[in-house]
Design an enzyme around this catalytic site. Sequence first.
Site, PDB file in Angstrom:
ATOM      1  N   LYS A 121     -36.611  -1.360  -9.701  1.00 17.98           N
ATOM      2  CA  LYS A 121     -35.709  -2.060 -10.624  1.00 17.98           C
ATOM      3  C   LYS A 121     -36.532  -2.978 -11.518  1.00 17.98           C
ATOM      4  O   LYS A 121     -37.228  -3.872 -11.043  1.00 17.98           O
ATOM      5  CB  LYS A 121     -34.679  -2.876  -9.826  1.00 17.98           C
ATOM      6  CG  LYS A 121     -33.716  -3.674 -10.707  1.00 17.98           C
ATOM      7  CD  LYS A 121     -32.527  -4.173  -9.907  1.00 17.98           C
ATOM      8  CE  LYS A 121     -31.608  -5.052 -10.745  1.00 17.98           C
ATOM      9  NZ  LYS A 121     -30.439  -5.534  -9.999  1.00 17.98           N
ATOM     10  N   ASP A 226     -21.104 -11.007  -7.873  1.00 20.09           N
ATOM     11  CA  ASP A 226     -20.901  -9.871  -8.768  1.00 20.09           C
ATOM     12  C   ASP A 226     -20.510  -8.680  -7.887  1.00 20.09           C
ATOM     13  O   ASP A 226     -21.005  -7.578  -8.035  1.00 20.09           O
ATOM     14  CB  ASP A 226     -22.190  -9.584  -9.552  1.00 20.09           C
ATOM     15  CG  ASP A 226     -21.944  -8.756 -10.811  1.00 20.09           C
ATOM     16  OD1 ASP A 226     -20.761  -8.562 -11.175  1.00 20.09           O
ATOM     17  OD2 ASP A 226     -22.925  -8.285 -11.413  1.00 20.09           O
TER      18      ASP A 226
HETATM   19  P1  ADP Z   1     -27.899  -4.538 -12.725  1.00 16.24           P
HETATM   20  O1  ADP Z   1     -28.307  -5.865 -12.161  1.00 16.24           O
HETATM   21  O2  ADP Z   1     -28.538  -4.337 -14.042  1.00 16.24           O
HETATM   22  O3  ADP Z   1     -26.423  -4.308 -12.692  1.00 16.24           O
HETATM   23  P2  ADP Z   1     -28.136  -2.858 -10.361  1.00 16.24           P
HETATM   24  O4  ADP Z   1     -29.046  -3.350  -9.290  1.00 16.24           O
HETATM   25  O5  ADP Z   1     -26.678  -3.052 -10.140  1.00 16.24           O
HETATM   26  O6  ADP Z   1     -28.581  -3.439 -11.773  1.00 16.24           O
HETATM   27  O7  ADP Z   1     -28.441  -1.300 -10.565  1.00 16.24           O
HETATM   28  C1  ADP Z   1     -27.835  -0.545 -11.591  1.00 16.24           C
HETATM   29  C2  ADP Z   1     -27.526   0.854 -11.088  1.00 16.24           C
HETATM   30  O8  ADP Z   1     -28.733   1.510 -10.634  1.00 16.24           O
HETATM   31  C3  ADP Z   1     -26.606   0.872  -9.880  1.00 16.24           C
HETATM   32  O9  ADP Z   1     -25.254   0.886 -10.254  1.00 16.24           O
HETATM   33  C4  ADP Z   1     -27.009   2.148  -9.164  1.00 16.24           C
HETATM   34  O10 ADP Z   1     -26.366   3.256  -9.727  1.00 16.24           O
HETATM   35  C5  ADP Z   1     -28.498   2.271  -9.450  1.00 16.24           C
HETATM   36  N1  ADP Z   1     -29.308   1.711  -8.346  1.00 16.24           N
HETATM   37  C6  ADP Z   1     -29.753   0.445  -8.231  1.00 16.24           C
HETATM   38  N2  ADP Z   1     -30.462   0.271  -7.092  1.00 16.24           N
HETATM   39  C7  ADP Z   1     -30.479   1.458  -6.468  1.00 16.24           C
HETATM   40  C8  ADP Z   1     -31.059   1.945  -5.234  1.00 16.24           C
HETATM   41  N3  ADP Z   1     -31.764   1.144  -4.430  1.00 16.24           N
HETATM   42  N4  ADP Z   1     -30.873   3.249  -4.922  1.00 16.24           N
HETATM   43  C9  ADP Z   1     -30.153   4.060  -5.727  1.00 16.24           C
HETATM   44  N5  ADP Z   1     -29.595   3.679  -6.893  1.00 16.24           N
HETATM   45  C10 ADP Z   1     -29.740   2.396  -7.268  1.00 16.24           C
HETATM   46 MG    MG Z   2     -25.225  -4.133 -11.041  1.00 15.17          MG
END
Ligand code: ADP
Ligand code: MG
Length: 391
Positions: A121, A226
Site C-alpha cells: 500500500k 472508517d
Molecule cells: P484507502 O486508505 O485508500 O481506502 P485501503 O487500505 O482501504 O486504502 O485499500 C483500498 C483497496 O485495496 C481495498 O478496498 C481493497 O480492495 C484493496 N486492498 C487493500 N489492502 C489489501 C490487502 N491486504 N489484500 C487485498 N486487497 C487489499
Molecule cells: Mg479504504
Amino acid sequence: MKLDVNVLRYLSKDDFRVLTAVEMGMRNHEIVPAELIDRIASLRHGGTYKVLKNLLKHKLLHHDGSKYDGFRLTYLGYDFLAIKTLVNRGVFSSVGRQIGVGKESDIFEVANEDGTIMAMKLHRLGRTSFRAVKSKRDYLRHRSSFSWLYLSRLAALKEFAFMKALQEHGFPVPNAVDCNRHCVIMSLVHGYPFVQVKQLQNPDTVFEKIIGIVVRLAEHGLIHCDFNEFNIMIDDDENITIIDFPQMVSVSHRNAEMYFDRDVECIIKFFSKRFNLSFETNADDSDSDAESDAVKPRFSSIKKASGFLDKELSASGFSKKEQDDIEKFIEKKPDSDDEEEEEEEEEEEEEEEEEDDEDEDHDSSKLNASDIRKFDSLCSLTKDDDNEQPE
Ligand code: ADP
Ligand code: MG
C-alpha cells in the site's frame, strides 16, 4: 496510477543517490535548489546535472524553474525510493498488478523470491485533500518536515503500527510485514471488498462478527473511524478481515462516541439495505417483538480499556506526537459546503506560500553534517553501492 517498475532496473547507483539527495533537501524545501542537490549528492565531475535530467525523463522528479532552478520528488520518485529500500531488505523482489485504488492510496501486488504474494500500500495523503493539508498550514508551518511526504509517511507508519498491534491482539487484520517511507507491505487478503458482495449465506452471523469487531476494538480503546463496506474484506467462507487504519482514534478522543456511532451506523445501513436485516435501536429493549432483530451496541455500555494507543503504539514505533500530528490533519477534512470559502483561503495561502519559499531559500544551511551522514547510510542501503563516499 502507473507504476512502471521496469525503470527501476535501469536506474544506477548514482540515480538513487541523487534521488535520495532530493528527498533530503525536501525536508526544508518544497522545491530543492539544483545547487543544493549537487552539494548533497557530491557526485564527481558535476555528474549530478546529468542524473537530474535522467530522473526527470523518467518522471521521478518534477522540475520547477519559476523562482530558481529546482526539483521536487514526484509520487513516483518517492515510490521508487521506498521500493528500492524494501527490495534491498529482501522483503519482496517484484511488483505486479494494481489491486486497489483507495481514496488516498494505491495498492499493488508484490512477490518475494519464494513466490509469496503480498499487498503493497502506497499512501498518498494530500492527493484528494491537498486543501486540507493547506488548511493545516498554520499548525504545521513551523515544522520543517511538513509536506505530503511527511503526511504520507506518517499515515504508513501509523497503519503499520496499528496493524501489528491489532494482529497481536487477535483481530482479523492483514499480517503487517514491513514499512518504509509511505509504503506498507502486508499479507494479501484472499477475498473481496464487502461492497462487492450481493448475497450472504448467514447475514446475521456476519453482521454479529462485524459488529463484534467494532465493540472489541472499543474494549481495547480504539475506534476504526472508517468502518464500512469498503474497508471490510470477506472470503468465500464468510471470514472477515478489516483493513485501512490510518484514521483510527482512541476511545478517549473528544468525538469518540460520534465516531463509534458512525462506524456502527455504516454497518447497519449497509446490512439493512443490502441484506434486509432489521435492527433493535436499544440493547435494553427486552420486549422487542421481532426476535431476530440484530442489536445495536451503545458506546456508553462498553467497558473500555485505555492506554492502548499510548503504550502499544509507541512500543511499535509510532509516537503520541506523531499520532497527534496525523489526527489534526485527518479529522477535519473539509466538507463540500465549505468549498468556496476554502478556495478563497487557498488563494491567500498561495500568496503566503511564495513568501514562505523566499524564507526557505535562506534555510539551506539547515542541512547539517549529521544529515549528510544519514544520507550516506541511506545510500549504503543500495546493494550495488561500491562504498564510494562523498568527500
Ligand atoms: P484507502 O486508505 O485508500 O481506502 P485501503 O487500505 O482501504 O486504502 O485499500 C483500498 C483497496 O485495496 C481495498 O478496498 C481493497 O480492495 C484493496 N486492498 C487493500 N489492502 C489489501 C490487502 N491486504 N489484500 C487485498 N486487497 C487489499
Ligand atoms: Mg479504504
